[in-house]
Design an enzyme around this catalytic site. Structure first.
Site, PDB file in Angstrom:
ATOM      1  N   ASP A   1      -1.397 -20.305   8.837  1.00  0.00           N
ATOM      2  CA  ASP A   1      -1.108 -18.977   9.373  1.00  0.00           C
ATOM      3  C   ASP A   1       0.266 -18.488   8.913  1.00  0.00           C
ATOM      4  O   ASP A   1       1.251 -19.227   8.967  1.00  0.00           O
ATOM      5  CB  ASP A   1      -1.150 -19.043  10.905  1.00  0.00           C
ATOM      6  CG  ASP A   1      -0.810 -17.719  11.549  1.00  0.00           C
ATOM      7  OD1 ASP A   1      -1.557 -16.748  11.322  1.00  0.00           O
ATOM      8  OD2 ASP A   1       0.217 -17.652  12.261  1.00  0.00           O
TER       9      ASP A   1
ATOM     10  N   GLU B   1      -3.483 -17.914   4.231  1.00  0.00           N
ATOM     11  CA  GLU B   1      -3.571 -16.605   4.864  1.00  0.00           C
ATOM     12  C   GLU B   1      -2.288 -15.860   4.506  1.00  0.00           C
ATOM     13  O   GLU B   1      -1.257 -16.023   5.158  1.00  0.00           O
ATOM     14  CB  GLU B   1      -3.723 -16.723   6.381  1.00  0.00           C
ATOM     15  CG  GLU B   1      -3.980 -15.395   7.083  1.00  0.00           C
ATOM     16  CD  GLU B   1      -2.770 -14.812   7.799  1.00  0.00           C
ATOM     17  OE1 GLU B   1      -2.890 -13.722   8.380  1.00  0.00           O
ATOM     18  OE2 GLU B   1      -1.695 -15.443   7.776  1.00  0.00           O
TER      19      GLU B   1
END
Length: 607
Positions: free
Chosen positions: A262, A304
């Site tokens: 993330d 990501e």
């Protein structure tokens, strides 16, 4: 196995760590402590995990047979509470997932987090505890076991840029513990904060201006790139790296196959820079990769990175992430729907699709997050398109503020200074189904269903893993009830974070029609060997409504408009058969495509 992996990868890991921490007098002590962490984690790999590790090592050595490049790989991302209630009930949904053809399941953040504001679970209070309302760690381990028994891989988030301000480390830092104060970026001097802010991009401008939050009780500033309750970790401190390696390996040993990294572009900070995608951010990710390669070799990383397309591609390689979300494809599919012009889509993918052998994109139409317009301004400019103006148009189009639009979406994090924003909404509402059903208009309904079918038929023919967001398989519409919840009303992403209806009925016949089509293309894709692997060639634009590419002897041709379009075939075999419909086409003639029609044309081999 551990000793072999250590010998094969420790030198590479040491080089990365030396780049990050080599000037420290205790560098070799850091290496020794890390080796103990990795060995302890490796010893806990048993059963399925050891078998999976052995398979991953053999695949890497052979340079082939990567599970994520097979044509039957299909993913779904879901929130456990919205999809099943809790982890125990999630096990009961395995037959449903298998009936769809899903074999890659991304469970959205489920570790302990603040009860109220938690950024959809991305503010982690403990990496060792599950949110009590979902179950406990043994429930999660059981989910992983059951999924593996059913041939399904498990994906979790590794939220490693920041923790919640309720995490044990942050609590100790707030109490003045000098050890844990160094786990974060905390400053007494406001000038120091201003010096950093001068070059930083505002990510959540409606939450807070700048990238720091003032702590009144401590009379101190703490770095918070995203929300004020999400404190950025200070990886210039090797103690943070060691601690997060322990957390990562603990998660992997639950039975997790893939970790989504993330906000990976933000993990390294350097003054007088934008603090995004810095060289040492890549070095840090590589260090995590080599730790995983030594201690849990089958664990895959998924990038990501919602940054410029040139930066997205930099994370996809054998030293960092084998898998990556494809935000360029996602954003340009929606952009092309709005403009009915495929030139920017085609040019961008021709230039920016290629990934190293053994790596793959995760392709998607929607996800849990907002839609940001992450195309390249340089690509747009080469076609005479002003990137800034085009984004303004897309924002108006997909929030219902453009004459003639069919889309019903909501703005997210509108910047009061620039007017820039991102877009929220379910796939079906953005594609026009909500408008069609509200107006009970048969033409609108037909066009909306065709749009959705075209999007997914095109997506499923591309190389990589096609990813569904839970609910999109049923074409669910926006849920505006979030506006009545004080803890959600400021976050419009909740308009598409919707609880699954298990009644077995559809609100509208159009939703059932789409569901049946989606199940069909998942099944058809699994039977076509040429749709595996990562080889693809994108055709130049002939008709600006048409997007086309080739996978072996399968030619995919899609009309991104409600108007008639044409495509002239090349030097193929004399005829081809559309895999989707079974219809035979004469390749010597130009193809006429109806509104939003898509074809998977497989060459007929003559003997």
């Amino acid at each position: 196995m551990y000793k072999r992996q250590l010998e094969a990868n420790m030198a590479a890991l040491t080089r990365r760590l030396y780049e990050l921490y080599g000037e420290r007098w205790d560098f070799y002590d850091i290496l020794g402590r890390l080796q103990k962490i990795m060995r302890a984690a490796s010893l806990k790999r048993t059963g399925y995990l050891k078998k999976s590790d052995d398979g991953a090592i053999k695949s890497a050595a052979a340079g082939k047979n990567y599970w994520y490049l097979k044509q039957d790989a299909v993913g779904m991302m879901l929130y456990v509470d919205l999809f099943a209630g809790d982890l125990k009930n999630l096990v009961q949904k395995v037959p449903y997932l298998k009936s769809l053809g899903i074999n890659y399941v991304h469970l959205m953040p489920l570790f302990n987090c603040p009860k109220e504001e938690n950024d959809g679970g991305y503010a982690i209070s403990s990496y060792r505890k599950v949110q009590p309302r979902l179950g406990d760690m043994e429930d999660l381990r059981h989910v992983c076991d059951v999924f593996h028994e059913n041939g399904m891989r498990v994906v979790l988030d590794f939220v490693f840029n920041h923790t919640s301000d309720e995490h044990e480390w942050a609590v100790k830092a707030k109490a003045g513990d000098p050890v844990y104060s160094k786990f974060y970026y905390m400053y007494k001097d406001k000038q120091e904060v201003d010096d950093w802010n001068r070059t930083l991009r505002e990510i959540f401008p409606t939450v807070r201006r700048g990238s720091f939050t003032y702590l009144k009780e401590q009379d101190e500033w703490v770095w918070t790139t995203f929300n004020s309750f999400q404190w950025d970790l200070n990886y210039s401190n090797p103690e943070v790296f060691l601690a997060m390696c322990e957390e990562m390996l603990s998660i992997a040993n639950l039975g997790v196959d893939v970790l989504r990294l993330d906000a990976l572009a933000f993990v390294w900070k350097q003054k007088n820079t934008v603090c995004e995608s810095l060289p040492k951010a890549h070095t840090l990710i590589q260090a995590f990769q080599y730790v995983a390669r030594i201690a849990c070799p089958s664990l895959e990383f998924k990038s990501e990175a919602i940054v410029h397309p040139d930066q997205v591609i930099q994370y996809i390689n054998h030293d960092e992430c084998h898998l990556s979300y494809n935000p360029l494809q996602m954003a340009l599919f929606w952009s092309t729907l709005a403009t009915r012009d495929t030139r920017l889509l085609t040019l961008s993918l021709q230039k920016r699709w290629r990934v190293p052998e053994g790596c793959a994109w995760i392709n998607y139409i929607r996800c849990h997050d907002d839609i940001g317009w992450t195309f390249s301004d340089e690509d747009a400019a080469s076609l005479g398109i002003n990137g800034y103006d085009h984004r303004k148009f897309l924002n108006r189009f997909f929030t219902g503020r453009f004459d003639g639009t069919y889309a019903q979406g909501e703005p997210f994090q509108m910047n009061p200074t620039t007017g820039d924003c991102r877009i929220c909404g379910t796939m079906a509402s953005l594609a026009g189904l909500e408008q069609a059903e509200q107006d009970n208009n048969d033409l609108y309904r037909d066009m909306a269903v065709r749009r959705m079918e075209m999007l997914y038929a095109t997506l499923f023919a591309l190389p990589g893993i096609p990813l569904l967001y839970a609910g999109d398989e049923n074409a669910v519409l926006n849920d505006y009830s979030y506006r009545d919840d004080v803890h959600k009303r400021e976050d419009s992403r909740w308009v598409h974070r919707i609880k699954t209806d298990w009644s077995g009925t559809f609100q509208y016949e159009s939703q059932k029609t789409f569901n049946e089509f989606l199940r069909k293309i998942i099944s058809l894709r699994a039977g076509e060997d040429m749709l595996g692997g990562n080889d693809v060639s994108f055709y130049d634009v002939q008709d600006s409504h048409v997007f086309a590419f080739r996978r072996g002897t399968i030619h995919v041709v899609a009309n991104f408009s409600e108007s008639e379009a044409w495509f002239k075939t090349g030097a193929w075999s004399p005829s081809s058969t559309d895999v989707l419909s079974g219809k035979v086409y004469d390749n010597r003639e130009s193809l006429r495509l109806g509104p939003y029609e898509v074809l998977w044309l497989k060459e007929n081999v003559t003997k």
